[in-house]
Design a protein around this motif. Structure first.
Motif, mmCIF file in Angstrom:
data_model
loop_
_atom_site.group_PDB
_atom_site.id
_atom_site.type_symbol
_atom_site.label_atom_id
_atom_site.label_comp_id
_atom_site.label_asym_id
_atom_site.label_seq_id
_atom_site.Cartn_x
_atom_site.Cartn_y
_atom_site.Cartn_z
ATOM 1 N N LEU A 27 0.847 -1.193 0.000
ATOM 2 C CA LEU A 27 0.000 0.000 0.000
ATOM 3 C C LEU A 27 0.882 1.241 0.000
ATOM 4 C CD1 LEU A 27 -2.719 1.536 0.467
ATOM 5 C CD2 LEU A 27 -2.348 1.192 2.910
ATOM 6 N N PHE A 28 0.611 2.165 -0.934
ATOM 7 C CA PHE A 28 1.328 3.438 -1.004
ATOM 8 C C PHE A 28 0.370 4.542 -0.543
ATOM 9 C CE2 PHE A 28 3.407 0.688 -4.071
ATOM 10 C CZ PHE A 28 4.749 0.908 -3.792
ATOM 11 N N TRP A 29 0.785 5.290 0.468
ATOM 12 C CA TRP A 29 -0.087 6.301 1.058
ATOM 13 C C TRP A 29 0.747 7.414 1.675
ATOM 14 C CZ3 TRP A 29 0.057 6.847 6.527
ATOM 15 C CH2 TRP A 29 0.800 5.888 7.193
ATOM 16 N N HIS A 30 0.078 8.515 2.019
ATOM 17 C CA HIS A 30 0.765 9.609 2.701
ATOM 18 C C HIS A 30 -0.252 10.417 3.504
ATOM 19 C CE1 HIS A 30 -0.493 13.198 0.311
ATOM 20 N NE2 HIS A 30 -0.800 12.261 -0.561
ATOM 21 N N VAL A 31 0.262 11.183 4.449
ATOM 22 C CA VAL A 31 -0.564 12.028 5.309
ATOM 23 C C VAL A 31 -0.665 13.414 4.683
ATOM 24 C CG1 VAL A 31 -0.837 13.040 7.598
ATOM 25 C CG2 VAL A 31 0.149 10.742 7.355
ATOM 26 N N TRP A 32 -1.873 13.868 4.407
ATOM 27 C CA TRP A 32 -2.054 15.196 3.832
ATOM 28 C C TRP A 32 -2.644 16.182 4.846
ATOM 29 C CZ3 TRP A 32 -6.985 17.185 3.791
ATOM 30 C CH2 TRP A 32 -8.036 16.284 3.938
ATOM 31 N N ASP A 33 -3.208 15.687 5.938
ATOM 32 C CA ASP A 33 -3.772 16.552 6.976
ATOM 33 C C ASP A 33 -3.200 16.101 8.319
ATOM 34 O OD1 ASP A 33 -5.199 18.149 8.675
ATOM 35 O OD2 ASP A 33 -7.181 17.617 7.880
ATOM 36 N N ALA A 34 -2.167 16.803 8.784
ATOM 37 C CA ALA A 34 -1.511 16.418 10.034
ATOM 38 C C ALA A 34 -2.451 16.582 11.233
ATOM 39 C CB ALA A 34 -0.246 17.255 10.240
ATOM 40 N N LYS A 35 -3.324 17.565 11.193
ATOM 41 C CA LYS A 35 -4.252 17.775 12.310
ATOM 42 C C LYS A 35 -5.175 16.568 12.481
ATOM 43 C CE LYS A 35 -8.213 20.526 13.750
ATOM 44 N NZ LYS A 35 -9.140 21.631 13.391
ATOM 45 N N ALA A 36 -5.780 16.091 11.387
ATOM 46 C CA ALA A 36 -6.678 14.945 11.480
ATOM 47 C C ALA A 36 -5.922 13.683 11.888
ATOM 48 C CB ALA A 36 -7.387 14.733 10.147
ATOM 49 N N ALA A 37 -4.725 13.502 11.362
ATOM 50 C CA ALA A 37 -3.946 12.315 11.714
ATOM 51 C C ALA A 37 -3.589 12.293 13.191
ATOM 52 C CB ALA A 37 -2.677 12.256 10.871
ATOM 53 N N CYS A 38 -3.456 13.465 13.789
ATOM 54 C CA CYS A 38 -3.090 13.544 15.209
ATOM 55 C C CYS A 38 -4.297 13.467 16.125
ATOM 56 C CB CYS A 38 -2.316 14.841 15.457
ATOM 57 S SG CYS A 38 -1.825 15.103 17.173
ATOM 58 N N THR A 39 -5.419 14.071 15.715
ATOM 59 C CA THR A 39 -6.551 14.216 16.632
ATOM 60 C C THR A 39 -7.678 13.208 16.384
ATOM 61 O OG1 THR A 39 -7.549 15.878 15.152
ATOM 62 C CG2 THR A 39 -6.091 16.678 16.913
ATOM 63 N N GLU A 40 -7.751 12.602 15.191
ATOM 64 C CA GLU A 40 -8.865 11.717 14.870
ATOM 65 C C GLU A 40 -8.584 10.243 15.143
ATOM 66 O OE1 GLU A 40 -11.781 12.755 14.129
ATOM 67 O OE2 GLU A 40 -11.232 14.870 14.006
ATOM 68 N N VAL A 41 -7.325 9.843 15.206
ATOM 69 C CA VAL A 41 -6.980 8.438 15.395
ATOM 70 C C VAL A 41 -5.728 8.367 16.263
ATOM 71 C CG1 VAL A 41 -5.602 8.381 13.276
ATOM 72 C CG2 VAL A 41 -6.538 6.260 14.202
ATOM 73 N N GLY A 42 -5.683 7.321 17.098
ATOM 74 C CA GLY A 42 -4.576 7.215 18.036
ATOM 75 C C GLY A 42 -3.253 6.912 17.365
ATOM 76 N N ASP A 43 -3.179 5.850 16.572
ATOM 77 C CA ASP A 43 -1.962 5.444 15.868
ATOM 78 C C ASP A 43 -2.349 5.235 14.415
ATOM 79 O OD1 ASP A 43 0.341 4.370 14.866
ATOM 80 O OD2 ASP A 43 0.573 2.830 16.413
ATOM 81 N N PHE A 44 -2.180 6.277 13.598
ATOM 82 C CA PHE A 44 -2.684 6.192 12.235
ATOM 83 C C PHE A 44 -1.903 5.181 11.388
ATOM 84 C CE2 PHE A 44 0.367 9.704 12.268
ATOM 85 C CZ PHE A 44 1.172 9.429 11.168
ATOM 86 N N THR A 45 -0.631 4.971 11.677
ATOM 87 C CA THR A 45 0.137 3.981 10.917
ATOM 88 C C THR A 45 -0.428 2.577 11.120
ATOM 89 O OG1 THR A 45 2.130 5.336 11.108
ATOM 90 C CG2 THR A 45 2.428 3.015 10.535
ATOM 91 N N ARG A 46 -0.639 2.219 12.380
ATOM 92 C CA ARG A 46 -1.208 0.911 12.696
ATOM 93 C C ARG A 46 -2.637 0.796 12.172
ATOM 94 N NH1 ARG A 46 -0.054 -4.329 13.581
ATOM 95 N NH2 ARG A 46 -1.430 -5.293 15.132
ATOM 96 N N ALA A 47 -3.411 1.883 12.260
ATOM 97 C CA ALA A 47 -4.788 1.861 11.790
ATOM 98 C C ALA A 47 -4.853 1.626 10.285
ATOM 99 C CB ALA A 47 -5.485 3.172 12.153
ATOM 100 N N VAL A 48 -3.954 2.238 9.526
ATOM 101 C CA VAL A 48 -3.928 2.043 8.082
ATOM 102 C C VAL A 48 -3.597 0.595 7.748
ATOM 103 C CG1 VAL A 48 -2.666 2.633 5.985
ATOM 104 C CG2 VAL A 48 -3.427 4.429 7.516
ATOM 105 N N GLU A 49 -2.640 0.006 8.451
ATOM 106 C CA GLU A 49 -2.264 -1.380 8.194
ATOM 107 C C GLU A 49 -3.422 -2.334 8.461
ATOM 108 O OE1 GLU A 49 1.062 -1.873 10.711
ATOM 109 O OE2 GLU A 49 2.478 -0.908 9.346
ATOM 110 N N LEU A 50 -4.093 -2.161 9.588
ATOM 111 C CA LEU A 50 -5.207 -3.040 9.922
ATOM 112 C C LEU A 50 -6.385 -2.839 8.973
ATOM 113 C CD1 LEU A 50 -5.121 -2.882 13.819
ATOM 114 C CD2 LEU A 50 -4.202 -4.654 12.313
ATOM 115 N N ALA A 51 -6.652 -1.591 8.573
ATOM 116 C CA ALA A 51 -7.730 -1.337 7.615
ATOM 117 C C ALA A 51 -7.430 -1.985 6.268
ATOM 118 C CB ALA A 51 -7.922 0.172 7.442
ATOM 119 N N ALA A 52 -6.171 -1.952 5.855
ATOM 120 C CA ALA A 52 -5.793 -2.582 4.588
ATOM 121 C C ALA A 52 -5.966 -4.093 4.661
ATOM 122 C CB ALA A 52 -4.347 -2.221 4.247
ATOM 123 N N GLN A 53 -5.581 -4.687 5.768
ATOM 124 C CA GLN A 53 -5.756 -6.132 5.921
ATOM 125 C C GLN A 53 -7.224 -6.529 5.905
ATOM 126 O OE1 GLN A 53 -3.803 -7.765 9.337
ATOM 127 N NE2 GLN A 53 -2.204 -8.637 8.069
#
Length: 330
Positions: A158-184
């Motif tokens: 999966l190729f991805w990037h963060v475009w909104d640092a505010k949402a990545a910080c305030t909307e989800v606890g660990d966005f890296t782990r969340a992306v991996e689990l969502a992809a699986q």
């Protein structure tokens, strides 16, 4: 780069999907780093800048104390240390690819960076430094059942990037782990809705479906999905043998059909030729003569023909050709 470093893309290991342990379908080894070993950006410059600010302020306070109040003592040194500490806490540097989320008294205030920026000591905190570069995350699902109940092992990237640092910080606890689990989860759901043949053959369709599902899932987290690519699909060995036999049988069937179609075309052409030769005996004899010539042209040999055959040529070509055939000149 050698070994594992050559296979790592922006900090993602090729062995991120570990073999399934007893009682577990899949295991993911998350890797939050986005840089390749050996190409990791150095933070020594930022640390040196902070140290320089600290020393400059410390010396400046001591110099001002000496100029205004006389000899420098313990009180002056303490004041200089406090001022230098506050100065080092107030000035910051963010790398070109970093966004820094700043909170004021625990509430979101702004996103700073890249470059030099200032904060109010104690009042404001640099909560998170978010890397906005493109990341490559490997994920997979082991022994996932398809719609026709066939277990598959599928690996993807999966190729991805963060475009909104505010949402990545305030909307989800660990966005890296969340992306991996969502992809699986999306991968397992997509495999479960399709048959084994569809999964194995239509990889591009599976890629597009995973990308669409993930975009809807991670968009509220300030994350953009660039692409999803299925790297490997492993079938059970028994099923591979059965599918190989099926493919061989299908190829034999196609070959026989093509041969029969060719025979049918030849038969139709031969019928037309027979009708044409039936109406013109001279054309039939000329054709026989041509075939005879073609048979001896390459070798240059001599052909002995029956007298009745030569008489047939004579009827068409005249007495000269008949004499030549009898004399063995042809």
């Amino acid at each position: 780069m050698r070994g594992r470093e050559r296979d790592r893309v922006k900090g993602t290991r090729t062995d991120a999907v570990e073999p399934a342990k007893k009682g577990r379908r899949f295991v993911v080894a998350p890797d939050a780093s986005t840089e390749v070993v050996g190409e990791r950006a150095s933070s020594a410059g930022v640390a040196l800048f902070s140290l320089t600010v600290f020393l400059v302020v410390f010396v400046a306070v001591l110099g001002a104390w000496a100029a205004l109040a006389g000899p420098v003592g313990a009180v002056a040194a303490a004041c200089a240390l406090v001022a230098a500490g506050f100065a080092a806490m107030a000035v910051h540097i963010a790398q070109q690819w970093e966004k820094v989320v700043v909170l004021r008294f625990g509430r979101f205030n702004r996103v700073s960076g890249p470059g030099l920026f200032w904060t109010l000591p104690i009042v404001e905190q640099n909560t998170m430094r978010v890397d906005t570069r493109v990341r490559a995350t490997t994920f997979g699902a082991e022994e996932t059942l398809t719609a026709d109940l066939v277990p598959l092992d599928v690996n993807a990237v999966l190729f991805w990037h963060v475009w909104d640092a505010k949402a990545a910080c305030t909307e989800v606890g660990d966005f890296t782990r969340a992306v991996e689990l969502a992809a699986q989860t999306a991968l397992r759901d997509a495999i479960g809705r399709a048959g084994v043949a569809e999964v194995a053959i239509r990889r591009e369709q599976l890629d597009r479906e995973l990308k669409r599902v993930l975009e809807e899932k991670v968009a509220p987290w300030g994350i953009a999905v660039l692409s999803v690519e299925v790297r490997d699909i492993l079938l059970p060995r028994d099923l591979q043998e059965v599918m190989s036999l099926e493919a061989q049988a299908e190829q034999r069937k196609k070959a026989r059909i093509i041969l029969m179609e060719a025979e049918q075309d030849i038969c139709e052409m031969m019928g037309e030729m027979g009708d044409a030769y039936a109406e013109n005996d001279a054309a039939l004899r000329l054709r026989a003569m041509h075939l005879l010539y073609e048979s001896v042209r390459e070798t240059g040999g001599t052909v002995v023909v029956p007298s009745s055959f030569s008489e047939g040529f004579g009827d068409v070509l005249g007495d000269a050709a008949k004499d030549a055939l009898k004399g063995g000149k042809l």
